[in-house]
Motif scaffolding. Structure first.
Motif, PDB file in Angstrom:
ATOM      1  N   LEU A 108      15.455   8.466   0.829  1.00  0.00           N
ATOM      2  CA  LEU A 108      14.506   9.486   0.524  1.00  0.00           C
ATOM      3  C   LEU A 108      14.817  10.352  -0.677  1.00  0.00           C
ATOM      4  O   LEU A 108      14.175  10.837  -1.312  1.00  0.00           O
ATOM      5  CB  LEU A 108      13.842   9.784   1.586  1.00  0.00           C
ATOM      6  N   ALA A 109      16.176  11.123  -0.392  1.00  0.00           N
ATOM      7  CA  ALA A 109      16.482  11.977  -1.450  1.00  0.00           C
ATOM      8  C   ALA A 109      16.875  11.363  -2.600  1.00  0.00           C
ATOM      9  O   ALA A 109      16.565  11.982  -3.774  1.00  0.00           O
ATOM     10  CB  ALA A 109      17.924  12.421  -1.085  1.00  0.00           C
ATOM     11  N   ASP A 125       5.467   2.494  -2.482  1.00  0.00           N
ATOM     12  CA  ASP A 125       4.092   2.113  -2.097  1.00  0.00           C
ATOM     13  C   ASP A 125       3.804   2.433  -0.738  1.00  0.00           C
ATOM     14  O   ASP A 125       2.748   3.000  -0.535  1.00  0.00           O
ATOM     15  CB  ASP A 125       3.939   0.545  -1.953  1.00  0.00           C
ATOM     16  N   ILE A 126       4.775   2.656   0.093  1.00  0.00           N
ATOM     17  CA  ILE A 126       4.308   3.173   1.498  1.00  0.00           C
ATOM     18  C   ILE A 126       4.392   4.796   1.366  1.00  0.00           C
ATOM     19  O   ILE A 126       3.410   5.293   1.996  1.00  0.00           O
ATOM     20  CB  ILE A 126       5.843   2.929   2.363  1.00  0.00           C
ATOM     21  N   HIS A 128       3.242   6.419  -1.405  1.00  0.00           N
ATOM     22  CA  HIS A 128       2.148   6.707  -2.035  1.00  0.00           C
ATOM     23  C   HIS A 128       0.783   6.411  -1.044  1.00  0.00           C
ATOM     24  O   HIS A 128       0.052   7.171  -1.256  1.00  0.00           O
ATOM     25  CB  HIS A 128       1.887   5.856  -3.309  1.00  0.00           C
ATOM     26  N   PHE A 129       0.927   5.329  -0.100  1.00  0.00           N
ATOM     27  CA  PHE A 129      -0.197   5.261   0.641  1.00  0.00           C
ATOM     28  C   PHE A 129      -0.157   6.187   1.635  1.00  0.00           C
ATOM     29  O   PHE A 129      -1.515   6.581   2.192  1.00  0.00           O
ATOM     30  CB  PHE A 129       0.068   3.734   1.366  1.00  0.00           C
ATOM     31  N   SER A 130       0.880   6.678   2.167  1.00  0.00           N
ATOM     32  CA  SER A 130       0.770   7.706   3.129  1.00  0.00           C
ATOM     33  C   SER A 130       0.597   9.091   2.666  1.00  0.00           C
ATOM     34  O   SER A 130       0.069   9.922   3.390  1.00  0.00           O
ATOM     35  CB  SER A 130       2.269   7.724   3.990  1.00  0.00           C
ATOM     36  N   VAL A 131       0.709   9.329   1.458  1.00  0.00           N
ATOM     37  CA  VAL A 131       0.683  10.741   0.874  1.00  0.00           C
ATOM     38  C   VAL A 131      -0.905  10.778   0.418  1.00  0.00           C
ATOM     39  O   VAL A 131      -1.450  11.960   0.447  1.00  0.00           O
ATOM     40  CB  VAL A 131       1.435  11.051  -0.213  1.00  0.00           C
ATOM     41  N   ARG A 132      -1.557   9.687  -0.077  1.00  0.00           N
ATOM     42  CA  ARG A 132      -2.793   9.877  -0.399  1.00  0.00           C
ATOM     43  C   ARG A 132      -3.913  10.276   0.532  1.00  0.00           C
ATOM     44  O   ARG A 132      -4.123  10.104   1.581  1.00  0.00           O
ATOM     45  CB  ARG A 132      -3.679   8.649  -1.062  1.00  0.00           C
TER      46      ARG A 132
END
Length: 132
Positions: A108-109, A125-126, A128-132
């Protein structure tokens, strides 16, 4: 009453339970307390160094140091026989947990914006999906 009571109605003391794997010391008993627990102290110092680095504004470098401290904890748990308080559960569980956390933090870093060092499409993708 209950069969768990010993003489005089007092509860019996369990004597057949195995001592936790981390119950031993990492150094001889006559050594000072910090020396007996050197594996956990090394990991904690590494984690604190990473957090201080993040707090000073170098997020990516600090997170990598933090992940490296977790990975070092896994290596120490795997290779050192008596690791003191670094042992929490079974050796396999501890090594697996330290390794997964360390690799996840480092990945992640390295993926952090702006200017990610690596790109892993399914992880992007994971995230971006979780932050939206």
């Amino acid at each position: 009453m209950s069969s768990d009571l010993g003489p005089g109605g007092r509860p019996t003391v369990t004597t057949s339970t195995a001592r936790p794997e981390g119950g031993g010391r990492a150094a001889p008993g006559d050594a000072p307390a910090p020396a007996r627990q050197w594996p956990i102290i090394v990991v904690i110092v590494g984690a604190v160094a990473g957090l201080v680095t993040v707090a000073t504004g170098a997020f990516r470098a600090g997170a990598i140091v933090l992940g490296a401290a977790m990975l070092l904890g896994g290596v120490l748990r795997w290779t050192v026989t008596s690791v003191g308080m670094l042992a929490v559960r079974s050796r396999f569980t501890d090594v697996f947990t330290y390794a997964v956390l360390g690799v996840a933090i480092v990945l992640l870093a390295l993926m952090a914006q702006p200017d990610p060092v690596i790109r892993i499409p399914f992880l992007e993708d994971i995230i971006h999906f979780s932050v939206r």
